[in-house]
Scaffold this motif. Structure first.
Motif, short mmCIF file in Angstrom:
data_model
loop_
_atom_site.label_atom_id
_atom_site.label_comp_id
_atom_site.label_asym_id
_atom_site.label_seq_id
_atom_site.Cartn_x
_atom_site.Cartn_y
_atom_site.Cartn_z
N GLU A 13 7.00 -0.57 9.20
CA GLU A 13 5.76 -0.53 8.27
C GLU A 13 6.10 -0.83 7.78
N ALA A 14 7.19 0.16 6.72
CA ALA A 14 7.13 -0.15 5.10
C ALA A 14 7.78 -1.56 4.81
N VAL A 15 8.50 -1.92 5.58
CA VAL A 15 8.98 -3.59 5.38
C VAL A 15 7.55 -4.10 5.30
N GLU A 73 4.61 -3.85 4.92
CA GLU A 73 4.06 -3.50 3.84
C GLU A 73 4.71 -4.12 2.70
N GLN A 74 5.68 -3.82 2.57
CA GLN A 74 6.48 -4.84 1.47
C GLN A 74 6.28 -5.97 0.64
N VAL A 86 8.74 3.51 10.73
CA VAL A 86 7.97 4.38 9.71
C VAL A 86 8.05 2.87 8.71
N GLU A 87 9.77 3.20 8.67
CA GLU A 87 10.86 2.17 8.51
C GLU A 87 10.19 0.51 8.46
#
Lengths: 219, 219
Positions: free
Chosen positions: B95-97, B99-100, B92-93
């Motif tokens: 994926e967040a980066v 996306e960022q 999840v982390e």
């Protein structure tokens, strides 16, 4: 578990987007106001959180994130099992349609809205003037975009389908300013399905708690 | 299984983004050229695929999608188990980066690049002229954005970390035009880490097959 920290300001549309998502997911957070008048968002400490010097930045334990639209996806995934369900869609195909309308917000809806808010609210706050020609051309652009929304929302209750998703949530801060602060409420109210959609999503308790604090500072 | 259909044109940056992703995931597809000179992208048949009348639109069986950045996420998820691995990140982390940095492309990198390509290539193709003041201001904006990239890429080989992800892929079409077509290659080559990143990603076989067809039509 340390509480999530959001560095930002309640009237910043991107901060409001993140706070609305935290409320929808029933996640506790701490809002840490940034002293924008003192230029703190352009100083090294804040730039280490968001290198573009913009609001917001999120801290979740060791993870630091910026870009509000990336943050809300992270929150929707991490807290999938609590609060408002299904913000991301529940199949690969549903997720694709949510992503599609999120991208429409970014590339079609946001640019003219940002221009209207800048011209009508932010420029005068900074001591500048409003360029009426820019207002006019962006209101026309937004009107054409909202015609596409009207057609879409005549076929499904929300943008991605018959459930509330991140695609809807992503639009809320600028819809709020359009209706309440820039004198362009008729862009929404003149379109039957867009208006019903806005009336529905702006009445969500998670959003109401945020909207009440969305007041631009005085000069 | 019916082959994926991509409606678009090889020189359209958004079409190129989708085709590059299909190649990375080793997915067979059919490119269906749209007759833009005849205005086919503004006619009802195409508008039923993409209501904004822009390129590309994807058909995968019953699913129709537009917005290139949403399409590449869909492809990366659907074909997770084949071709280039880990385009979305694996936690999840991560994926967040990813996306960022995808959002950074959308909101910081794309707007000045689009302005440069419009002014320097598209306006003259349409019989118009290039506004040098607009070129200058957007080159300056892009330069400041690339300073943030230089710092990021001094700490990790790719934007989201030490692996190639959608965040890198999403940038490729406009990086290609900056380096090859708008006379702004020094924006890349003058930055050591940005340049090394570009040299790395543009040498990927999946990209080379697309780049060779990215030629703007003559007047």
């Amino acid at each position: 578990m340390a509480k999530i920290k959001v560095h930002g300001l309640p009237f910043s549309s991107c901060t409001a987007r993140v706070l609305a998502c935290l409320n929808e997911k029933q996640v506790e957070y701490e809002l840490i106001p940034v002293n924008a008048r003192a230029g703190d968002h352009k100083k090294p400490q804040y730039l280490s959180l968001n290198p573009f010097g913009l609001f917001p930045a999120l801290e979740d334990g060791c993870l630091t994130l910026f870009e509000s639209r990336a943050i809300i996806k992270y929150l929707a995934k991490k807290y999938e099992g609590q609060g408002c369900p299904n913000l991301l869609g529940s199949t690969v195909e549903e997720e694709a349609v949510v992503e599609q309308w999120c991208e429409v917000e970014s590339h079609h809806f946001n640019p003219p809205c940002y221009a209207l808010v800048s011209q009508i609210i932010i420029n005068p706050l900074k001591g500048g003037t409003t360029d009426e020609a820019v207002v006019e051309s962006n209101a026309e652009k937004l009107s054409r975009v909202l015609d596409v929304y009207e057609d879409r929302l005549s076929k499904s209750k929300y943008l991605a389908g018959d459930w509330f998703s991140l695609a809807d949530l992503q639009h809320m801060p600028f819809l709020h300013y359009l209706v309440n602060d820039v004198g362009k409420a008729t862009l929404i109210s003149s379109r039957k399905h867009v208006n019903a959609w806005w009336e529905d999503i702006c009445s969500r308790p998670a959003w109401k708690k945020i909207a009440v604090h969305m007041k631009f500072p005085s000069k």
